[in-house]
Design a protein around this motif. Structure first.
Motif, mmCIF file in Angstrom:
data_model
loop_
_atom_site.group_PDB
_atom_site.id
_atom_site.type_symbol
_atom_site.label_atom_id
_atom_site.label_comp_id
_atom_site.label_asym_id
_atom_site.label_seq_id
_atom_site.Cartn_x
_atom_site.Cartn_y
_atom_site.Cartn_z
ATOM 1 N N PHE A 164 6.051 -3.708 14.373
ATOM 2 C CA PHE A 164 5.155 -2.555 14.421
ATOM 3 C C PHE A 164 4.511 -2.434 13.041
ATOM 4 C CE2 PHE A 164 8.725 -0.911 17.279
ATOM 5 C CZ PHE A 164 8.140 -1.416 18.434
ATOM 6 N N LEU A 165 3.191 -2.473 12.987
ATOM 7 C CA LEU A 165 2.497 -2.479 11.710
ATOM 8 C C LEU A 165 1.874 -1.121 11.410
ATOM 9 C CD1 LEU A 165 0.695 -5.950 11.830
ATOM 10 C CD2 LEU A 165 2.948 -5.373 10.918
ATOM 11 N N ASN A 166 2.181 -0.588 10.249
ATOM 12 C CA ASN A 166 1.542 0.641 9.793
ATOM 13 C C ASN A 166 0.027 0.431 9.766
ATOM 14 O OD1 ASN A 166 0.402 2.487 7.539
ATOM 15 N ND2 ASN A 166 2.445 3.309 7.881
ATOM 16 N N PRO A 167 -0.771 1.435 10.131
ATOM 17 C CA PRO A 167 -2.225 1.279 10.114
ATOM 18 C C PRO A 167 -2.805 0.848 8.770
ATOM 19 C CG PRO A 167 -1.639 3.203 11.395
ATOM 20 C CD PRO A 167 -0.366 2.704 10.769
ATOM 21 N N TYR A 168 -2.058 1.073 7.657
ATOM 22 C CA TYR A 168 -2.543 0.646 6.348
ATOM 23 C C TYR A 168 -1.841 -0.621 5.852
ATOM 24 C CZ TYR A 168 -4.894 5.164 6.219
ATOM 25 O OH TYR A 168 -5.702 6.235 6.507
ATOM 26 N N ASP A 169 -1.165 -1.309 6.749
ATOM 27 C CA ASP A 169 -0.496 -2.561 6.409
ATOM 28 C C ASP A 169 -1.535 -3.605 5.999
ATOM 29 O OD1 ASP A 169 0.774 -5.282 6.922
ATOM 30 O OD2 ASP A 169 2.472 -4.001 7.417
ATOM 31 N N GLY A 170 -1.210 -4.400 4.973
ATOM 32 C CA GLY A 170 -2.128 -5.418 4.488
ATOM 33 C C GLY A 170 -2.498 -6.467 5.523
ATOM 34 N N GLU A 213 16.358 -0.417 2.628
ATOM 35 C CA GLU A 213 16.564 0.992 2.286
ATOM 36 C C GLU A 213 15.553 1.399 1.227
ATOM 37 O OE1 GLU A 213 20.554 1.368 0.950
ATOM 38 O OE2 GLU A 213 21.441 0.817 2.880
ATOM 39 N N ALA A 214 15.072 2.633 1.308
ATOM 40 C CA ALA A 214 14.029 3.106 0.396
ATOM 41 C C ALA A 214 14.437 2.986 -1.066
ATOM 42 C CB ALA A 214 13.666 4.557 0.736
ATOM 43 N N GLY A 215 15.717 3.147 -1.353
ATOM 44 C CA GLY A 215 16.184 3.057 -2.728
ATOM 45 C C GLY A 215 15.980 1.680 -3.341
ATOM 46 N N LYS A 224 0.825 -1.196 0.000
ATOM 47 C CA LYS A 224 0.000 0.000 0.000
ATOM 48 C C LYS A 224 0.865 1.254 0.000
ATOM 49 C CE LYS A 224 -3.674 2.645 0.820
ATOM 50 N NZ LYS A 224 -4.679 2.914 -0.230
ATOM 51 N N ILE A 225 0.518 2.204 -0.879
ATOM 52 C CA ILE A 225 1.215 3.497 -0.933
ATOM 53 C C ILE A 225 0.371 4.509 -0.169
ATOM 54 C CG2 ILE A 225 2.127 5.313 -2.416
ATOM 55 C CD1 ILE A 225 2.149 3.211 -4.695
ATOM 56 N N ASP A 226 0.941 5.107 0.858
ATOM 57 C CA ASP A 226 0.205 6.143 1.592
ATOM 58 C C ASP A 226 1.201 7.187 2.082
ATOM 59 O OD1 ASP A 226 -2.550 6.821 2.955
ATOM 60 O OD2 ASP A 226 -1.004 7.181 4.467
ATOM 61 N N PRO A 227 0.900 8.460 1.867
ATOM 62 C CA PRO A 227 1.862 9.512 2.195
ATOM 63 C C PRO A 227 1.891 9.910 3.666
ATOM 64 C CG PRO A 227 -0.105 10.476 1.241
ATOM 65 C CD PRO A 227 -0.298 8.988 1.194
ATOM 66 N N THR A 228 0.990 9.340 4.485
ATOM 67 C CA THR A 228 0.931 9.727 5.891
ATOM 68 C C THR A 228 2.188 9.240 6.600
ATOM 69 O OG1 THR A 228 -1.470 9.414 5.773
ATOM 70 C CG2 THR A 228 -0.516 9.752 7.961
ATOM 71 N N ALA A 229 3.175 10.087 6.682
ATOM 72 C CA ALA A 229 4.487 9.687 7.195
ATOM 73 C C ALA A 229 4.650 10.095 8.655
ATOM 74 C CB ALA A 229 5.588 10.283 6.334
ATOM 75 N N VAL A 230 3.764 9.599 9.511
ATOM 76 C CA VAL A 230 3.901 9.885 10.937
ATOM 77 C C VAL A 230 5.222 9.309 11.443
ATOM 78 C CG1 VAL A 230 2.909 9.442 13.216
ATOM 79 C CG2 VAL A 230 1.422 10.033 11.306
ATOM 80 N N ILE A 231 5.512 8.079 11.043
ATOM 81 C CA ILE A 231 6.843 7.501 11.249
ATOM 82 C C ILE A 231 7.560 7.435 9.904
ATOM 83 C CG2 ILE A 231 8.133 5.439 11.933
ATOM 84 C CD1 ILE A 231 6.013 4.926 14.061
ATOM 85 N N ALA A 232 6.966 6.750 8.950
ATOM 86 C CA ALA A 232 7.462 6.696 7.572
ATOM 87 C C ALA A 232 6.298 6.271 6.702
ATOM 88 C CB ALA A 232 8.627 5.702 7.447
ATOM 89 N N THR A 279 7.367 1.396 5.768
ATOM 90 C CA THR A 279 7.236 0.701 7.058
ATOM 91 C C THR A 279 6.800 -0.744 6.853
ATOM 92 O OG1 THR A 279 5.021 1.680 7.299
ATOM 93 C CG2 THR A 279 6.823 2.739 8.471
ATOM 94 N N THR A 280 5.995 -1.005 5.819
ATOM 95 C CA THR A 280 5.607 -2.388 5.519
ATOM 96 C C THR A 280 6.842 -3.223 5.215
ATOM 97 O OG1 THR A 280 3.434 -1.728 4.666
ATOM 98 C CG2 THR A 280 4.279 -3.861 3.954
ATOM 99 N N LEU A 281 7.742 -2.684 4.429
ATOM 100 C CA LEU A 281 8.956 -3.423 4.071
ATOM 101 C C LEU A 281 9.914 -3.531 5.262
ATOM 102 C CD1 LEU A 281 9.352 -1.978 0.496
ATOM 103 C CD2 LEU A 281 9.023 -4.395 1.064
ATOM 104 N N PHE A 282 10.042 -2.468 6.046
ATOM 105 C CA PHE A 282 10.895 -2.547 7.234
ATOM 106 C C PHE A 282 10.399 -3.612 8.198
ATOM 107 C CE2 PHE A 282 11.172 -1.399 11.738
ATOM 108 C CZ PHE A 282 12.527 -1.556 11.932
#
Length: 359
Positions: free
Chosen positions: A258-264, A62-64, A38-46, A51-54
């Motif tokens: 730690f799971l992003n709120p939009y994590d699958g 790394e983001a690259g 999921k792509i979401d710009p809400t970068a409270v942490i990242a 964050t899904t990949l981390f």
């Protein structure tokens, strides 16, 4: 009919989402298994995709790596607010060619047929463009019911054409999408499948990503994929990935994520409540006074149980990871608290920031 305990169902779900101790090696491996990021710009942490990949790969991500997989290697592609593995594209194309199915969307596309042709012609002649570089010549404007879209119809037309497989996002400049003809973005040697076979294979891939899901769930849409199952204490009709059953009795290592709120993993809220007994409510859109856990609290998964929520924010001005609270759904044992703190330290190291407690 497979008879599963709740413990077995949880283990299957955790392993399917690559949240056990056996971490995947790279971005493509994660995307292939999960089906989408999921792509979401809400970068409270990242941002969610990172964050899904981390949470799967760990500090070495790394983001690259994601950018390279999408824009250089073309092993992933952007579609409808997600990054998806290119291996799914042949399974999606038959359905994409039938879009739109809803009458309102069909009427809007029909009324703007000339506009669509102009957008395609401009991309063909000029190459990759951002939406702002394309004139809005729409004959009919479609209002935004949720306020997400402005009056400019170009972004909506580009997204509509992408759902038809005509155009595609070729890269991003910051958070801005750059569009091109799909024939210049997607590989042209993809296998072709009959519509029914492609739909069946897509359902199987969805079930593979979740391990176990409710039959005919509108959230997961696995249909009749896999094999039927019952889960103790649940009246639902379940489908289970037969390959996941082999490890259903193996204990899940108690690592923390730690799971992003939009994590699958938590996108299908009813499934999470039914199997894990965890009812997650995103408080992002609640008034501040009504929030219990924080604006964008990340659920904490420990092994195969949700044990708490992390309320933390990257404070860009102070250049710290500010931890306002670690909410414990049940009091942590000392060892459990240390595991959560260790994961928090790893998160801070990944972000390259020190941890600051409270405001």
């Amino acid at each position: 009919m497979h008879e599963l305990t709740r413990d077995q169902a949880r283990r299957i779900a955790v392993r399917a989402q690559l949240l056990d101790a056996d971490r995947p090696g790279d971005v493509v491996e994660v995307a292939e298994q999960l089906g989408y990021l999921k792509i979401d710009p809400t970068a409270v942490i990242a941002p969610c995709e990172h964050t899904t990949l981390f949470s799967r790969i760990g500090w070495s991500y790394e983001a690259g790596q994601l950018k390279k997989a999408v824009e250089d290697d073309r092993l992933l592609f952007e579609f409808d607010g997600t990054f998806r593995p290119t291996s799914l594209l042949p399974l999606m194309l038959p359905e994409m060619r039938q879009w739109p199915r809803h009458e309102k969307s069909r009427a809007w596309m029909d009324a703007n047929a000339s506009f669509a042709r102009e957008v395609v012609a401009r991309l063909r002649a000029e190459g990759p463009l951002r939406a702002e570089q394309i004139p809005d010549t729409a004959a009919v404007e479609r209002e935004s019911a949720d306020g997400w879209y402005g009056p400019n119809q170009v972004p909506r037309m580009l997204e509509a054409l992408s759902r038809q497989g005509v155009v595609a996002v070729t890269r991003r400049e910051g958070r801005m999408r750059v569009w091109d003809l799909a024939e210049r973005v997607f590989p042209q040697d993809l296998p072709a499948y009959p519509d029914e076979e492609a739909a069946r294979m897509l359902r199987e891939r969805r079930l593979q990503a979740h391990g176990i899901a409710k039959e005919n769930s509108p959230w997961t849409r696995v249909g009749d994929a896999g094999e039927p199952a019952r889960v103790e204490g649940s009246k639902w009709k379940w489908r289970v990935d037969p390959e996941a059953l082999a490890h259903a009795d193996d204990e899940v290592d108690g690592r923390v994520a730690f799971l992003n709120p939009y994590d699958g993993m938590i996108a299908d809220r009813p499934r999470i409540k039914e199997v894990f007994g965890f009812e997650y409510v995103l408080e992002q859109f609640k008034p501040k006074a009504q929030r219990l856990y924080g604006y964008f609290a990340h659920p904490i998964l420990m092994g195969d149980r949700f044990v708490g929520l992390l309320d933390a924010t990257v404070d860009k001005k102070q250049e710290v990871l500010r931890v306002d609270a670690i909410h414990e759904l049940l009091p942590f044992e000392p060892e459990e608290y240390e595991m959560v703190r260790a994961e928090l330290d790893e998160l801070a190291e990944w972000l390259g920031l020190p941890i600051a407690e409270g405001r």
